[in-house]
Design a protein around this motif. Structure first.
Motif, PDB file in Angstrom:
ATOM      1  N   GLU A 114       0.792  -1.205  -0.194  1.00 38.34           N
ATOM      2  CA  GLU A 114       0.050   0.035  -0.069  1.00 38.34           C
ATOM      3  C   GLU A 114       0.816   1.097  -0.057  1.00 38.34           C
ATOM      4  O   GLU A 114       0.571   2.300  -0.641  1.00 38.34           O
ATOM      5  CB  GLU A 114      -0.853  -0.094   1.327  1.00 38.34           C
ATOM      6  N   GLN A 115       2.035   1.067   0.742  1.00 42.90           N
ATOM      7  CA  GLN A 115       2.802   2.625   0.942  1.00 42.90           C
ATOM      8  C   GLN A 115       3.471   2.732  -0.526  1.00 42.90           C
ATOM      9  O   GLN A 115       3.682   3.903  -0.981  1.00 42.90           O
ATOM     10  CB  GLN A 115       3.946   2.106   1.803  1.00 42.90           C
ATOM     11  N   SER A 116       3.812   1.554  -1.239  1.00 43.13           N
ATOM     12  CA  SER A 116       4.557   1.483  -2.449  1.00 43.13           C
ATOM     13  C   SER A 116       3.507   2.071  -3.655  1.00 43.13           C
ATOM     14  O   SER A 116       3.997   2.909  -4.433  1.00 43.13           O
ATOM     15  CB  SER A 116       5.079   0.400  -2.886  1.00 43.13           C
ATOM     16  N   ALA A 117       2.494   1.577  -3.437  1.00 38.09           N
ATOM     17  CA  ALA A 117       1.413   2.176  -4.270  1.00 38.09           C
ATOM     18  C   ALA A 117       1.214   3.924  -4.218  1.00 38.09           C
ATOM     19  O   ALA A 117       0.846   4.571  -5.050  1.00 38.09           O
ATOM     20  CB  ALA A 117      -0.208   1.486  -4.122  1.00 38.09           C
ATOM     21  N   ILE A 118       1.208   4.300  -2.883  1.00 37.02           N
ATOM     22  CA  ILE A 118       1.021   5.691  -2.541  1.00 37.02           C
ATOM     23  C   ILE A 118       2.333   6.526  -3.264  1.00 37.02           C
ATOM     24  O   ILE A 118       2.135   7.515  -4.066  1.00 37.02           O
ATOM     25  CB  ILE A 118       0.950   5.888  -1.110  1.00 37.02           C
ATOM     26  N   ALA A 119       3.465   5.961  -2.927  1.00 31.37           N
ATOM     27  CA  ALA A 119       4.706   6.651  -3.867  1.00 31.37           C
ATOM     28  C   ALA A 119       4.597   6.723  -5.358  1.00 31.37           C
ATOM     29  O   ALA A 119       4.846   7.683  -5.893  1.00 31.37           O
ATOM     30  CB  ALA A 119       5.945   5.899  -3.388  1.00 31.37           C
ATOM     31  N   ALA A 120       3.908   5.483  -5.749  1.00 26.95           N
ATOM     32  CA  ALA A 120       3.655   5.167  -7.183  1.00 26.95           C
ATOM     33  C   ALA A 120       2.583   6.545  -7.779  1.00 26.95           C
ATOM     34  O   ALA A 120       2.741   7.135  -8.748  1.00 26.95           O
ATOM     35  CB  ALA A 120       3.407   4.223  -7.884  1.00 26.95           C
ATOM     36  N   GLN A 121       1.775   6.672  -6.902  1.00 25.35           N
ATOM     37  CA  GLN A 121       0.725   7.875  -7.434  1.00 25.35           C
ATOM     38  C   GLN A 121       1.345   9.128  -7.367  1.00 25.35           C
ATOM     39  O   GLN A 121       1.008   9.718  -8.515  1.00 25.35           O
ATOM     40  CB  GLN A 121      -0.451   7.631  -6.107  1.00 25.35           C
ATOM     41  N   VAL A 122       1.921   9.455  -6.585  1.00 27.89           N
ATOM     42  CA  VAL A 122       2.496  10.788  -6.272  1.00 27.89           C
ATOM     43  C   VAL A 122       3.632  10.932  -7.326  1.00 27.89           C
ATOM     44  O   VAL A 122       3.518  12.046  -8.251  1.00 27.89           O
ATOM     45  CB  VAL A 122       3.093  11.063  -4.900  1.00 27.89           C
ATOM     46  N   MET A 123       4.405   9.887  -7.628  1.00 29.86           N
ATOM     47  CA  MET A 123       5.363  10.140  -8.709  1.00 29.86           C
ATOM     48  C   MET A 123       4.889  10.192  -9.982  1.00 29.86           C
ATOM     49  O   MET A 123       5.234  11.061 -10.809  1.00 29.86           O
ATOM     50  CB  MET A 123       6.373   8.787  -8.805  1.00 29.86           C
TER      51      MET A 123
END
Length: 407
Positions: A114-123
Motif C-alpha cells: 500500500e505504501q509503495s502504491a502511494i509513492a507510485a501515485q505521487v510520482m
C-alpha cells in the motif's frame, strides 16, 4: 491518470490535485481519482499553511514510509498564499519537488504494497503534470516508472502503472490519425494479452472501447472490441467476464446499420415484447433509465415527436436499464409514457441475456431507429436528428388543426 492502484492510491491523489490546482493544469487527471477537493472549498485564509512561523512546510522530514505519508497528507492541504499566477508558480516550485522527495523516501524505506502504491501515485501524477508542461526529462521518467517499480519487486504495481500510462496514450491518440490510433490499440491489446486480466486491464479495455466509439472509426472499433472481448471472456472475475460480453455487444451494435436488430424482453405490464408485430412500423428503440437526466430530457423530445408521427406509423420501445422496478413503474405512470417499456434487469441473471449487454450499451441515452422492414437506419438519432429521419421515412409531421376561433 486512471486510479488503478487501490485504496492507498486514492488517499494521496489530493497531493497531485493540489499541484494541478496551483499550476492551473487543464488536463490534470488527479481530480478524477481525488474527486472534489474539500480543502479547496474553504475560505482562502483557512487554506494557507497552518504551520507555526519559521517552520518550512515543504521541508521533507527523515523517517520511515508512514512518516513520509503523514507529510504528504499535510502537503495536500497546502495552498498558495494568493490566487494569482505568480503565487501559484512559486507554490508549485516547492510542492512538486517536496512530494517527489517524500515518495523517494517511501521507496527507500522498505515500504509495503500500500505504501509503495502511494509513492507510485505521487510520482506518476507529478511527472505527468511536468510532462504535460513540456518537460521531456519528466516524460522519459514517467515512461520508465513501471520498469523501476518492477525492479524494486513490485511487479503487480508496475503492471498497473503500465495500464494507466497506456490509458493516457489512448485518450491522447483519439485526436491523432487512424494509423497512430491503431498502433496504440495494438499495444494495449498485446499488453492485456501478456498477463492475467484484472481490474486495471478491464478498465483499460473499456477506455479503448469508449474512445474508439467516439472517434468515429467504426471498423477499427468493431475489431478492437471483439479482440478485447476474447481476451477478457475467460476471466474468473464475473464482472470482467460480463464486461467481455458488453464489448462483444458493442461490436454488434456498431454493425447494426443496414441490419436487423432482434429484441426480446418483458414489458412492465408483464407481457413478452412482441417485436415481430412492429414490422411495417418505424420504431425508435431507446435505452434509458429514470436516474439519467439526459434520458429524461430526451424523453420529452421523443414525446413531442411521437405525437406528431404516431399516426403515420411511428412507434417507440423503451428498454429501461433501471434496477428498481417500482421506481421505473412510478416514473412511467407519472410521465404518461404511451409506449411499452421493457424492464431489462429481468434478463440479466447468471448468463446476462439483457438487451443492454447484447448491444453493448455502456452509456445512456442510446437510441436506435429501425425502418418498416425491420432494418436499422441509424444508431445516432438524438434530438432533432430523429425528426429529420422520420420526415424522410414517413413524410412531414402531422399538423394538428386548431379549434375554430369563431371568426
Amino acid at each position: 491518470m486512471m486510479n488503478c492502484f487501490g485504496r492507498g492510491f486514492q488517499q494521496m491523489a489530493a497531493v497531485a490535485a493540489a499541484i494541478c490546482l496551483a499550476c492551473g493544469c487543464a488536463k490534470g487527471t488527479a481530480g478524477e481519482a481525488a474527486g472534489k477537493d474539500p480543502v479547496a472549498e474553504k475560505p482562502q485564509a483557512e487554506r494557507k499553511s497552518a504551520e507555526p512561523p519559521g517552520k518550512d512546510p515543504f521541508a521533507v522530514p527523515d523517517g520511515p514510509p508512514d512518516k513520509q505519508i503523514e507529510f504528504l497528507q499535510g502537503l495536500s492541504k497546502l495552498r498558495p498564499d494568493a490566487p494569482d499566477e505568480k503565487s501559484a508558480r512559486e507554490f508549485n516550485a516547492k510542492v512538486a519537488p517536496a512530494a517527489m522527495a517524500a515518495a523517494e523516501k517511501i521507496l527507500a524505506g522498505k515500504p509495503n504494497d500500500e505504501q509503495s502504491a502511494i509513492a507510485a501515485q505521487v510520482m506518476a501524477e507529478v511527472l505527468s503534470m511536468k510532462a504535460q508542461a513540456g518537460d521531456r526529462e519528466a516524460a522519459a521518467q514517467l515512461q520508465a516508472l513501471p520498469e523501476r517499480f518492477e525492479k524494486a519487486g513490485f511487479a503487480p504495481l508496475a503492471r498497473r502503472l503500465r495500464a494507466a500510462l497506456l490509458r493516457e496514450q489512448m485518450v491522447e491518440a483519439v485526436s491523432a490519425d487512424v494509423e497512430q490510433l491503431k498502433k496504440v490499440v495494438d499495444a494495449i491489446t498485446k499488453f492485456i494479452a501478456s498477463g492475467p486480466a484484472g481490474p486495471a486491464e478491464a478498465g483499460l479495455a473499456m477506455t479503448v472501447s469508449q474512445v474508439l466509439e467516439r472517434s468515429g472509426h467504426r471498423e477499427l472499433a468493431i475489431a478492437a472490441n471483439r479482440d478485447l472481448a476474447k481476451l477478457l471472456e475467460k476471466s474468473k472475475d464475473r464482472a470482467i467476464a460480463r464486461l467481455a460480453k458488453s464489448l462483444e455487444g458493442m461490436a454488434r451494435r456498431l454493425e447494426l446499420p443496414g441490419r436487423a436488430m432482434p429484441l426480446e424482453g418483458t414489458t412492465l405490464d408483464g407481457k413478452p415484447l412482441s417485436w415481430d408485430t412492429y414490422r411495417g412500423k418505424v420504431v425508435l428503440v431507446q435505452f434509458w433509465a429514470t436516474w439519467c437526466a439526459p434520458c429524461r430530457q430526451e424523453i420529452k423530445s421523443i414525446q413531442k415527436t411521437y405525437e406528431a408521427y404516431h399516426g403515420r406509423g411511428f412507434e417507440v420501445v423503451g428498454i429501461s436499464v433501471d434496477e428498481d422496478r417500482e421506481e421505473l413503474e412510478a416514473f412511467v405512470k407519472e410521465n404518461h409514457l404511451p409506449w411499452p417499456v421493457v424492464f431489462d434487469q429481468a434478463l440479466r441473471g447468471e448468463d446476462d441475456k439483457s438487451m443492454a449487454t447484447r448491444y453493448g450499451v455502456m452509456s445512456i441515452p442510446q437510441v436506435i431507429l429501425v425502418n418498416k422492414e425491420g432494418i436499422v437506419v441509424s444508431t445516432e438519432v438524438r434530438g432533432p436528428a430523429l425528426g429529420e429521419h422520420l420526415e424522410k421515412l414517413l413524410g412531414p409531421p402531422e399538423v394538428k388543426k386548431e379549434a375554430d376561433s369563431g371568426k
